[in-house]
Design an enzyme around this catalytic site. Sequence first.
Site: not given
Ligand code: APR
Length: 170
Positions: A11, A24, A32-34, A118-121
């Site tokens: 993204i 967050n 992760g994506v953040d 759907t990642g860390v959360y």
């Molecule tokens: N582009 C697109 N999608 C991505 C990218 C990227 N560069 N990097 C990671 N992802 C995907 C992950 O594979 C997952 O499918 O984004 C989705 C969401 O995963 P997370 O980033 O872990 O986000 P989330 O589950 O909402 O958890 C949020 O994680 O990073 C911390 O600060 C953030 O505390 C917050 C928590």
Amino acid sequence: MARLEIILGDITRQDVDAIVNAANCSLLGGGGVDGAIHRAAGPELLAECRRLHGCETGKAKITGGYRLPARHVIHTPGPVWHGGGYGEEELLRSCYRSCLELASENGCETVDFPSISTGVYRFPLDKASRIAVGTILDYLEEHPEIRRVRMVCFDERTKAWYDRALEELT
Ligand code: APR
């Protein structure tokens, strides 16, 4: 031309009016994506986020895109999955709706989403994908000003769930 597309990609590389950040509540970055978005946008993004004083789960706030190809970043803290009995589904629906409302208010015609929560959360992908696709399709029906929305999936497994949800709901 479909107004909701599912693609595989990073993204941070998308040249669109707005990308959504799965943030967050502090809005001060993370993994992760953040983490990827903050790394690609550069330090000015964090400086602007500091001035926003956080964001509630399910709500959204908008900033500039800085060194990203995207013009804006819309930050939304998704719900952490605790088994489904704590309003997680409605909060996730609210994330997608709040981001699209902000996009409309800010003249963003093209909006890219990651798979929020759907990642860390740990939100289950089968449920999250249906909530995301259903909420986006409902919003697009009422809002012609949004020209195109894409789910930008980072891996094939995630994309398969969103493809399936789109097939089921259209
Ligand atoms: N582009 C697109 N999608 C991505 C990218 C990227 N560069 N990097 C990671 N992802 C995907 C992950 O594979 C997952 O499918 O984004 C989705 C969401 O995963 P997370 O980033 O872990 O986000 P989330 O589950 O909402 O958890 C949020 O994680 O990073 C911390 O600060 C953030 O505390 C917050 C928590």
